[in-house]
Design a protein around this motif. Structure first.
Motif, mmCIF file in Angstrom:
data_model
loop_
_atom_site.group_PDB
_atom_site.id
_atom_site.type_symbol
_atom_site.label_atom_id
_atom_site.label_comp_id
_atom_site.label_asym_id
_atom_site.label_seq_id
_atom_site.Cartn_x
_atom_site.Cartn_y
_atom_site.Cartn_z
ATOM 1 N N VAL A 89 0.584 -1.035 -0.203
ATOM 2 C CA VAL A 89 0.026 -0.208 -0.266
ATOM 3 C C VAL A 89 0.844 0.817 -0.204
ATOM 4 O O VAL A 89 1.938 1.344 0.632
ATOM 5 N N VAL A 90 0.602 1.674 -0.258
ATOM 6 C CA VAL A 90 1.342 3.259 -0.563
ATOM 7 C C VAL A 90 0.397 4.627 -0.605
ATOM 8 O O VAL A 90 -0.978 4.342 -1.214
ATOM 9 N N ASP A 91 0.624 6.443 -0.018
ATOM 10 C CA ASP A 91 -0.714 7.065 -0.456
ATOM 11 C C ASP A 91 -1.347 7.265 -2.137
ATOM 12 O O ASP A 91 0.237 6.848 -2.709
ATOM 13 N N GLY A 92 -2.015 7.449 -2.110
ATOM 14 C CA GLY A 92 -2.199 7.983 -3.361
ATOM 15 C C GLY A 92 -3.738 7.541 -3.760
ATOM 16 O O GLY A 92 -3.920 6.482 -2.978
ATOM 17 N N ARG A 93 -3.848 8.545 -4.833
ATOM 18 C CA ARG A 93 -4.950 7.835 -5.581
ATOM 19 C C ARG A 93 -5.038 6.151 -6.569
ATOM 20 O O ARG A 93 -4.310 6.340 -7.495
ATOM 21 N N GLY A 101 -9.813 4.030 -2.594
ATOM 22 C CA GLY A 101 -9.905 5.159 -3.438
ATOM 23 C C GLY A 101 -10.186 6.689 -2.322
ATOM 24 O O GLY A 101 -9.376 6.913 -2.062
ATOM 25 N N PRO A 102 -11.141 5.749 -1.751
ATOM 26 C CA PRO A 102 -11.397 7.086 -0.672
ATOM 27 C C PRO A 102 -10.735 7.226 0.340
ATOM 28 O O PRO A 102 -11.182 7.596 1.798
ATOM 29 N N GLU A 103 -9.991 5.824 0.579
ATOM 30 C CA GLU A 103 -8.920 6.064 2.047
ATOM 31 C C GLU A 103 -7.474 6.581 1.662
ATOM 32 O O GLU A 103 -6.778 7.104 2.705
ATOM 33 N N GLY A 104 -6.947 7.281 0.994
ATOM 34 C CA GLY A 104 -6.680 7.655 -0.009
ATOM 35 C C GLY A 104 -5.589 6.983 0.471
ATOM 36 O O GLY A 104 -4.022 7.987 0.093
ATOM 37 N N LYS A 105 -5.864 5.165 -0.227
ATOM 38 C CA LYS A 105 -4.173 4.721 -0.320
ATOM 39 C C LYS A 105 -4.266 4.401 -1.362
ATOM 40 O O LYS A 105 -5.675 4.488 -1.906
ATOM 41 N N ARG A 106 -3.548 3.340 -2.684
ATOM 42 C CA ARG A 106 -3.849 2.475 -3.112
ATOM 43 C C ARG A 106 -2.634 1.229 -2.788
ATOM 44 O O ARG A 106 -1.667 1.461 -2.454
ATOM 45 N N PHE A 107 -3.647 0.775 -3.402
ATOM 46 C CA PHE A 107 -2.473 -1.341 -3.428
ATOM 47 C C PHE A 107 -2.248 -1.349 -4.570
ATOM 48 O O PHE A 107 -2.039 -0.536 -5.748
ATOM 49 N N LEU A 108 -0.874 -1.345 -4.492
ATOM 50 C CA LEU A 108 0.795 -1.317 -5.246
ATOM 51 C C LEU A 108 0.820 -2.950 -5.978
ATOM 52 O O LEU A 108 1.305 -3.959 -4.131
ATOM 53 N N THR A 109 1.907 -3.696 -6.287
ATOM 54 C CA THR A 109 2.262 -5.177 -6.954
ATOM 55 C C THR A 109 3.687 -4.584 -6.693
ATOM 56 O O THR A 109 4.200 -3.507 -7.846
ATOM 57 N N ARG A 110 4.080 -5.202 -5.318
ATOM 58 C CA ARG A 110 6.225 -5.781 -6.261
ATOM 59 C C ARG A 110 5.853 -7.021 -6.227
ATOM 60 O O ARG A 110 4.891 -7.991 -6.247
ATOM 61 N N SER A 111 7.377 -7.367 -6.778
ATOM 62 C CA SER A 111 7.397 -8.915 -6.795
ATOM 63 C C SER A 111 8.679 -9.143 -6.649
ATOM 64 O O SER A 111 9.741 -8.178 -6.858
ATOM 65 N N ARG A 112 9.412 -10.641 -6.661
ATOM 66 C CA ARG A 112 10.032 -10.470 -6.463
ATOM 67 C C ARG A 112 9.816 -12.399 -7.508
ATOM 68 O O ARG A 112 9.235 -12.913 -7.131
ATOM 69 N N ILE A 113 11.195 -12.612 -8.518
ATOM 70 C CA ILE A 113 11.251 -13.939 -8.631
ATOM 71 C C ILE A 113 11.515 -14.888 -7.670
ATOM 72 O O ILE A 113 12.504 -15.106 -6.787
ATOM 73 N N PHE A 114 10.722 -15.773 -7.862
ATOM 74 C CA PHE A 114 11.349 -17.137 -7.016
ATOM 75 C C PHE A 114 12.571 -17.754 -6.942
ATOM 76 O O PHE A 114 13.262 -17.597 -8.438
ATOM 77 N N THR A 115 13.309 -18.250 -5.712
ATOM 78 C CA THR A 115 14.369 -19.174 -6.032
ATOM 79 C C THR A 115 14.387 -20.135 -6.900
ATOM 80 O O THR A 115 13.123 -20.897 -7.514
#
Length: 134
Positions: A89-93, A101-115
């Protein structure tokens, strides 16, 4: 990891994301996620009331985060199959259709490659259609 280890989760969430999911669930009831593949809201994980987003044969259930099902389109899964999605989660729309959206937050996808070890365990658990595997 050994052969007896469970497969790694294909999708996880940060503490900030699980806190926001809990808040959204308190407000809206059970929720679900779909990893957007572009279009109107970019490539953001979208949060909906459970069942509001209609999934079909072209969607893959990656797993659950905070008890909420998380789907991704089959074509996009093919691009990301070697990675673990980490929902943050990060701040922003966020996306205009996503519940946070109304919470002033947005979900964000990060990733990592499986070992290599994790990938080998995942391959062992997949059936004839890898997109069917968790």
């Amino acid at each position: 990891m050994t052969k007896t280890d469970p497969p790694p989760a294909r999708v996880t969430a940060t503490d900030a994301a699980t806190a926001l999911i809990k808040k959204l669930t308190d407000i809206h009831g059970p929720v679900m996620f779909h990893q957007s593949g572009g279009c109107c809201d970019g490539s953001a994980p979208m949060c909906f009331p459970l069942g509001e987003f209609k999934t079909g044969d072209q969607d893959v259930l990656l797993g659950e985060i905070e008890g909420s099902p998380f789907y991704i389109g089959r074509a996009q899964f093919e691009y990301w199959r070697h990675t673990q999605l980490i929902i943050d989660v990060v701040d922003g729309r966020g996306g205009m259709f996503s519940l946070e959206g109304p919470e002033g937050k947005r979900f964000l996808t990060r990733s990592r490659i499986f070992t290599d070890d994790e990938w080998n365990i995942l391959k062992q658990t997949e059936q004839s259609d890898p997109a069917e595997a968790p």
